[in-house]
Design an enzyme around this catalytic site. Sequence first.
Site, PDB file in Angstrom:
ATOM      1  N   GLY A   1       1.570  39.874  47.590  1.00 11.07           N
ATOM      2  CA  GLY A   1       0.419  40.454  46.889  1.00 11.07           C
ATOM      3  C   GLY A   1       0.405  41.952  47.099  1.00 11.07           C
TER       4      GLY A   1
ATOM      5  CB  VAL B   1      10.984  23.799  22.867  1.00 12.21           C
ATOM      6  CG1 VAL B   1      11.255  22.882  24.042  1.00 12.21           C
ATOM      7  CG2 VAL B   1      12.282  24.370  22.332  1.00 12.21           C
ATOM      8  CG  ASP B   2       6.497  24.942  24.541  1.00 14.67           C
ATOM      9  OD1 ASP B   2       7.572  24.622  25.095  1.00 14.67           O
ATOM     10  OD2 ASP B   2       5.977  26.057  24.650  1.00 14.67           O
ATOM     11  CB  SER B   3       4.331  21.602  19.232  1.00  9.66           C
ATOM     12  OG  SER B   3       5.321  21.937  18.303  1.00  9.66           O
TER      13      SER B   3
ATOM     14  CE  LYS C   1      10.188  27.179  25.706  1.00  5.72           C
ATOM     15  NZ  LYS C   1       9.039  27.306  24.795  1.00  5.72           N
TER      16      LYS C   1
ATOM     17  CG  HIS D   1       9.554  39.120  47.640  1.00  4.87           C
ATOM     18  ND1 HIS D   1       8.367  38.523  47.277  1.00  4.87           N
ATOM     19  CD2 HIS D   1       9.249  40.381  48.026  1.00  4.87           C
ATOM     20  CE1 HIS D   1       7.386  39.388  47.417  1.00  4.87           C
ATOM     21  NE2 HIS D   1       7.890  40.529  47.873  1.00  4.87           N
TER      22      HIS D   1
ATOM     23  CD  GLU E   1       9.503  35.318  46.037  1.00  2.21           C
ATOM     24  OE1 GLU E   1       9.945  35.044  47.170  1.00  2.21           O
ATOM     25  OE2 GLU E   1       8.592  36.144  45.854  1.00  2.21           O
TER      26      GLU E   1
ATOM     27  CB  CYS F   1       5.782  39.842  50.824  1.00  2.00           C
ATOM     28  SG  CYS F   1       5.746  41.620  50.681  1.00  2.00           S
ATOM     29  CE1 TYR F   2      -2.573  41.316  51.474  1.00  2.00           C
ATOM     30  CE2 TYR F   2      -2.791  38.942  51.197  1.00  2.00           C
ATOM     31  CZ  TYR F   2      -3.367  40.171  51.436  1.00  2.00           C
ATOM     32  OH  TYR F   2      -4.712  40.261  51.670  1.00  2.00           O
TER      33      TYR F   2
END
Length: 511
Positions: free
Chosen positions: A53, A227-229, A367, A170, A172, A80-81
């Site tokens: 953060g 793709v999503d719908s 996604k 980090h 990630e 981190c934070y």
Amino acid sequence: MEKILIIDFGGQYNQLIARRVRECNVYCEVKPWTAPLEELKAFDPIGILFTGGPNSVYLETSPHVDPEIFTWGVPILGICYGCQLIAHALGGQVTPAQDDSAREYGKTVTYYDTACKLFRGLPEEGVSWMSHGDYMAKVPEGFSLTAHSDACPNVAIADEKRGFYGVQFHPEVSHTQFGVDILRNFLYEICGAKGDWTMGDYKNTAIAQLREKVGTGKVLLALSGGVDSSVAAALLAEAVGSQLTCVFVDHGLMRLNEGDEVENAFAQWDIHFLRVDAEDRFLRKLAGVDEPERKRKIIGEEFIRVFEAEAKKVGAVDFLAQGTIYPDVIESGAGDAAVIKSHHNVGGLPDFVDFKEIVEPLRMLFKDEVRQLGRELGLPEYLVSRQPFPGPGLAIRIIGDITKEKADTLRLADAIFREEMASAGQDKHANQYFAVLTNTRSVGVMGDGRTYDYTLALRAVTTSDFMTADWARIPYDLLDRVSTRIVNEVGGINRIVYDITSKPPATIEWE
Ligand code: XMP
């Protein structure tokens, strides 16, 4: 199902942490630090991650956690934070870095104590990504230092007895060399995860939950073909088939054969599938319009009208389904996100359509997980791995006014470009690629005759987030093949150019 709780303190990588955890086959959710403690506890996590953060923990106004969280007996990893927060909350001392050398930004060589469970199995040294201006002047009692850099003695801290860990860097981000191994160690070695988050299991759970929620109710979904719908439709089809109505508005500005592809993909389910062929209607509204924003607006409004007319025929429904996905939910800051997004996604549909509740079956998925779920549900690969396609479709790839003839011309040229990109394997490198019909005509010669035809532009970009992009360095011989084929096979085009601008200063689409 085992779950990891990610408490978000406003870090820019909050989504990335969640994605990494899920990539390790462990389910997780991101909740804001302002969420009530009871809600966090009720989530019943096997481990907790504190994100980074932008604040300094020693300021009273900075985000914090109720210290009760440290009494739950659940392992915690602070990043981190989050690391500084652990130190601060448990009696250590965090201060602004006194000199520049204790402030660390960017790639930093880090030395790990591999006896610590968090770093087990790692080499003793690796590059990590730092971004901190504060310094842990004193670590809390019970903690030991488990990693250091040349500038900083306490890059990582651990109280292995209580299961509390903190890293200043980090893990990630991809710049951190062994970041995923570190997260995996936290999940598997420290939290005891078994890795039960797989799409096959998720599919079955989601279907069961949808069945329970929907009961015997009717569901309506606006299908765009994206793709999503499409995946939302497939999931609902599998769960509550005959109670589902999908309205697929074909505005006539889709790519070659796209409308049929979408329709065919749903033939395997017993659902009410309404394909509205609204090409004439859209083209009439768009006739003579050349201003990009007006094109967008006309298409958006017309889409709602067509959908509304179809929805009225269906009558009252119990649920309106939407393909909202997790990044939208996180970005909007959870809480009210659903409502804001629902309206946003369908351009105000809830005001027109008679329904009781919104159902968003992909709300918790990223996604790539949505694509995976689509595969599990048996949707064809061309639908599932589809590149992004803008809602207004070819309307914003035909510069100037739109006619059916131009749309047909562009469709053919675009299909050739996509086909050649795929057969050259370049579809794996470029994240989006398409053709644009410019409004420029120029003189050419074909056979013995003079031509005066349109210039077609080819666009292919590489990007990770579509916010910035670079033009794809596709091979000349591929460009040559595409150019020859288009000029020979598609009437009305006598010149082809390749767009070599990045974003910024250009955008990906031309309009
Ligand atoms: P730009 O052109 O802004 O595009 O660089 C970034 C990404 O967004 C897509 N795009 C749209 N998607 N409706 C959409 O659903 C739109 O009006 C729209 N405009 C651009 C574009 O295809 C690219 O992936």
